[in-house]
Design a protein around this motif. Sequence first.
Motif, PDB file in Angstrom:
ATOM      1  N   PRO A 179       9.932   0.932   9.410  1.00 27.08           N
ATOM      2  CA  PRO A 179      11.169   1.487   9.548  1.00 27.08           C
ATOM      3  C   PRO A 179      11.559   2.397   8.398  1.00 27.08           C
ATOM      4  O   PRO A 179      11.132   2.276   7.372  1.00 27.08           O
ATOM      5  CB  PRO A 179      11.920   0.308   9.613  1.00 27.08           C
ATOM      6  CG  PRO A 179      11.386  -1.041   9.759  1.00 27.08           C
ATOM      7  CD  PRO A 179       9.968  -0.577   9.434  1.00 27.08           C
ATOM      8  N   ALA A 180      12.234   3.642   8.849  1.00 24.18           N
ATOM      9  CA  ALA A 180      12.467   4.446   7.911  1.00 24.18           C
ATOM     10  C   ALA A 180      13.072   4.172   6.817  1.00 24.18           C
ATOM     11  O   ALA A 180      12.668   4.492   5.590  1.00 24.18           O
ATOM     12  CB  ALA A 180      13.197   5.837   8.524  1.00 24.18           C
ATOM     13  N   LEU A 181      14.182   3.158   6.810  1.00 28.58           N
ATOM     14  CA  LEU A 181      14.846   2.652   5.871  1.00 28.58           C
ATOM     15  C   LEU A 181      13.954   1.941   5.083  1.00 28.58           C
ATOM     16  O   LEU A 181      14.246   2.123   3.555  1.00 28.58           O
ATOM     17  CB  LEU A 181      16.004   2.063   6.160  1.00 28.58           C
ATOM     18  CG  LEU A 181      17.110   1.676   5.158  1.00 28.58           C
ATOM     19  CD1 LEU A 181      17.655   2.880   4.272  1.00 28.58           C
ATOM     20  CD2 LEU A 181      18.321   0.806   5.791  1.00 28.58           C
ATOM     21  N   ALA A 182      13.132   1.294   5.474  1.00 28.30           N
ATOM     22  CA  ALA A 182      12.164   0.181   4.553  1.00 28.30           C
ATOM     23  C   ALA A 182      11.241   1.060   3.643  1.00 28.30           C
ATOM     24  O   ALA A 182      11.025   0.570   2.478  1.00 28.30           O
ATOM     25  CB  ALA A 182      11.516  -0.644   5.585  1.00 28.30           C
ATOM     26  N   VAL A 183      10.790   2.098   4.383  1.00 26.21           N
ATOM     27  CA  VAL A 183       9.966   3.050   3.631  1.00 26.21           C
ATOM     28  C   VAL A 183      10.544   3.700   2.316  1.00 26.21           C
ATOM     29  O   VAL A 183      10.229   3.926   1.192  1.00 26.21           O
ATOM     30  CB  VAL A 183       9.400   3.988   4.430  1.00 26.21           C
ATOM     31  CG1 VAL A 183       8.630   4.822   3.601  1.00 26.21           C
ATOM     32  CG2 VAL A 183       8.508   3.574   5.566  1.00 26.21           C
ATOM     33  N   PRO A 214      17.397   6.329  -0.490  1.00 27.80           N
ATOM     34  CA  PRO A 214      17.784   5.367   0.677  1.00 27.80           C
ATOM     35  C   PRO A 214      18.921   5.486   1.022  1.00 27.80           C
ATOM     36  O   PRO A 214      19.324   5.197   2.291  1.00 27.80           O
ATOM     37  CB  PRO A 214      17.618   4.025  -0.041  1.00 27.80           C
ATOM     38  CG  PRO A 214      16.556   4.373  -1.183  1.00 27.80           C
ATOM     39  CD  PRO A 214      16.995   5.581  -1.695  1.00 27.80           C
ATOM     40  N   MET A 215      20.010   5.788   0.387  1.00 26.01           N
ATOM     41  CA  MET A 215      21.425   6.080   0.994  1.00 26.01           C
ATOM     42  C   MET A 215      21.355   7.086   1.908  1.00 26.01           C
ATOM     43  O   MET A 215      22.123   7.130   2.928  1.00 26.01           O
ATOM     44  CB  MET A 215      22.502   6.353  -0.264  1.00 26.01           C
ATOM     45  CG  MET A 215      22.344   5.042  -1.399  1.00 26.01           C
ATOM     46  SD  MET A 215      23.570   5.368  -2.631  1.00 26.01           S
ATOM     47  CE  MET A 215      22.819   4.202  -3.883  1.00 26.01           C
ATOM     48  N   ILE A 216      20.719   8.276   1.745  1.00 26.67           N
ATOM     49  CA  ILE A 216      20.825   9.328   2.525  1.00 26.67           C
ATOM     50  C   ILE A 216      19.873   8.774   3.660  1.00 26.67           C
ATOM     51  O   ILE A 216      20.420   9.365   4.598  1.00 26.67           O
ATOM     52  CB  ILE A 216      20.237  10.566   1.843  1.00 26.67           C
ATOM     53  CG1 ILE A 216      20.943  11.022   0.421  1.00 26.67           C
ATOM     54  CG2 ILE A 216      20.138  11.769   2.717  1.00 26.67           C
ATOM     55  CD1 ILE A 216      20.174  12.044  -0.185  1.00 26.67           C
ATOM     56  N   VAL A 217      18.892   8.264   3.606  1.00 22.07           N
ATOM     57  CA  VAL A 217      18.090   7.888   4.636  1.00 22.07           C
ATOM     58  C   VAL A 217      18.803   6.985   5.601  1.00 22.07           C
ATOM     59  O   VAL A 217      18.791   7.039   6.792  1.00 22.07           O
ATOM     60  CB  VAL A 217      16.820   7.150   4.104  1.00 22.07           C
ATOM     61  CG1 VAL A 217      16.195   6.523   5.479  1.00 22.07           C
ATOM     62  CG2 VAL A 217      15.965   8.005   3.472  1.00 22.07           C
ATOM     63  N   GLN A 274      13.575  -5.137   3.003  1.00 23.85           N
ATOM     64  CA  GLN A 274      12.456  -5.656   3.743  1.00 23.85           C
ATOM     65  C   GLN A 274      12.794  -6.935   4.543  1.00 23.85           C
ATOM     66  O   GLN A 274      11.964  -7.296   5.344  1.00 23.85           O
ATOM     67  CB  GLN A 274      11.242  -5.804   3.008  1.00 23.85           C
ATOM     68  CG  GLN A 274      10.910  -4.621   2.221  1.00 23.85           C
ATOM     69  CD  GLN A 274      10.077  -3.496   3.034  1.00 23.85           C
ATOM     70  OE1 GLN A 274       9.916  -3.831   4.019  1.00 23.85           O
ATOM     71  NE2 GLN A 274      10.183  -2.210   2.419  1.00 23.85           N
ATOM     72  N   SER A 275      13.684  -7.775   3.969  1.00 23.95           N
ATOM     73  CA  SER A 275      13.881  -8.893   4.945  1.00 23.95           C
ATOM     74  C   SER A 275      14.149  -8.774   6.298  1.00 23.95           C
ATOM     75  O   SER A 275      15.060  -7.834   6.512  1.00 23.95           O
ATOM     76  CB  SER A 275      15.053  -9.808   4.234  1.00 23.95           C
ATOM     77  OG  SER A 275      16.289  -9.388   4.341  1.00 23.95           O
ATOM     78  N   VAL A 305       0.808  -1.088  -0.131  1.00 29.40           N
ATOM     79  CA  VAL A 305      -0.102   0.053   0.037  1.00 29.40           C
ATOM     80  C   VAL A 305       0.909   1.383   0.006  1.00 29.40           C
ATOM     81  O   VAL A 305       0.805   2.182  -0.844  1.00 29.40           O
ATOM     82  CB  VAL A 305      -1.052  -0.087   1.231  1.00 29.40           C
ATOM     83  CG1 VAL A 305      -1.458   1.322   1.304  1.00 29.40           C
ATOM     84  CG2 VAL A 305      -1.960  -1.193   1.118  1.00 29.40           C
ATOM     85  N   THR A 306       1.936   1.136   0.963  1.00 31.42           N
ATOM     86  CA  THR A 306       2.782   2.399   1.002  1.00 31.42           C
ATOM     87  C   THR A 306       3.432   2.569  -0.584  1.00 31.42           C
ATOM     88  O   THR A 306       3.514   3.578  -0.925  1.00 31.42           O
ATOM     89  CB  THR A 306       4.066   2.352   1.953  1.00 31.42           C
ATOM     90  OG1 THR A 306       3.238   1.878   3.205  1.00 31.42           O
ATOM     91  CG2 THR A 306       4.856   3.526   2.193  1.00 31.42           C
ATOM     92  N   ALA A 307       3.793   1.508  -1.192  1.00 32.08           N
ATOM     93  CA  ALA A 307       4.540   1.680  -2.632  1.00 32.08           C
ATOM     94  C   ALA A 307       3.794   2.234  -3.614  1.00 32.08           C
ATOM     95  O   ALA A 307       4.132   2.710  -4.577  1.00 32.08           O
ATOM     96  CB  ALA A 307       5.132   0.307  -2.982  1.00 32.08           C
ATOM     97  N   LEU A 308       2.378   2.226  -3.424  1.00 29.72           N
ATOM     98  CA  LEU A 308       1.672   3.100  -4.311  1.00 29.72           C
ATOM     99  C   LEU A 308       1.898   4.413  -4.428  1.00 29.72           C
ATOM    100  O   LEU A 308       1.633   5.148  -5.323  1.00 29.72           O
ATOM    101  CB  LEU A 308       0.062   2.874  -3.680  1.00 29.72           C
ATOM    102  CG  LEU A 308      -0.788   1.381  -4.062  1.00 29.72           C
ATOM    103  CD1 LEU A 308      -2.012   1.526  -3.540  1.00 29.72           C
ATOM    104  CD2 LEU A 308      -0.623   0.801  -5.443  1.00 29.72           C
ATOM    105  N   ALA A 309       2.264   5.134  -3.292  1.00 34.71           N
ATOM    106  CA  ALA A 309       2.622   6.532  -3.214  1.00 34.71           C
ATOM    107  C   ALA A 309       3.693   6.926  -4.350  1.00 34.71           C
ATOM    108  O   ALA A 309       3.627   7.576  -5.171  1.00 34.71           O
ATOM    109  CB  ALA A 309       2.672   7.186  -1.870  1.00 34.71           C
ATOM    110  N   PRO A 310       4.972   6.195  -4.219  1.00 36.06           N
ATOM    111  CA  PRO A 310       5.959   6.511  -4.930  1.00 36.06           C
ATOM    112  C   PRO A 310       5.704   5.983  -6.447  1.00 36.06           C
ATOM    113  O   PRO A 310       6.344   6.572  -7.500  1.00 36.06           O
ATOM    114  CB  PRO A 310       7.267   5.806  -4.400  1.00 36.06           C
ATOM    115  CG  PRO A 310       6.728   4.908  -3.725  1.00 36.06           C
ATOM    116  CD  PRO A 310       5.359   5.353  -3.062  1.00 36.06           C
TER     117      PRO A 310
END
Length: 299
Positions: free
Chosen positions: A236-240, A102-105, A282-283, A12-17
């Motif tokens: 988690p922030a990185l997972a997002v 993601p690298m910055i996050v 995500q693992s 569901v979150t991936a729908l945004a990007p």
Amino acid sequence: MSGQRLAVTSAVTALAPAVWGTTYLVTTEFLPPDRPLLASVLRALPAGLILLLVTRTLPKGIWWWRAAVLGVLNIGAFFYFLFLAAYHLPGGVAALVMSVQPMIVLVLSALLLNDPIRQRHVVSCLFGAAGVGLLVLQPGAGLDGIGIAAGLLGALSMASGLVLTKKWGRPDGVGLLSFTGWQLTVGGLVLTPFALAREGLPDHLTWSNIGGFAYLGVIGALVAYALWFRGVARLPALAVSFLAFASPLCATVLGYLVLDEALRPLQLLGAVAVIGAVVLAQSRAVSASAPRVRTTSRG
């Protein structure tokens, strides 16, 4: 969070990007040319004001300046740099530049959230960036200095906003739509004087222009950001941040479907690499996943 719920929340979150990946096509095909500030304002401000009218909730205490900071990072600055990159680069290339997020996050999460930097995450970042590169860096891909700089700044802005959103949470008793409305309104208001001073209003708008702005405001801002902040609260922030790879994937697919761009074997390999990077990131997230973002007092 169980594995099944984690998968559903991530999808569901991936729908945004994925929706944001349509921005490049909509910008070049439907919006007036060379108006990144106007496009940013019309994408953010109407949606934000609608949410404020519906929820009738304003920030209190410390949340006035926190909402301002998040509104600038997540909305105002990010939208402007996103549209500037879209006007100066092909959609896939613009999405590639912004895929450094993601690298910055990863770094900001270690500094601000005390999240450890794991080898798996570093490998995922490199794997995902390489995959996006295979997707979009094809012969004839245009490179423009302004567009590249805008893409990098947009990634920095969005990454900073994501980590601070995770760090601060939401005020006690404030719902997701109110939280989203604050940021969309702040971002639109901050950009409005710059848009009027530098670009002004167009002499006329076609129905295609109006439709493009309406889509970006309703779907690309109001709906997408509600889904995005929901995901930030639960993952988690990185997972997002890794889910943002859905943006170049969507941009590339739309180029193939709408603009008759060919998909080469290396691009298909890149798509597989991007999906693999997301799965790798995500693992083990079930055990490492933080609970929903905490709420804080309104003071």
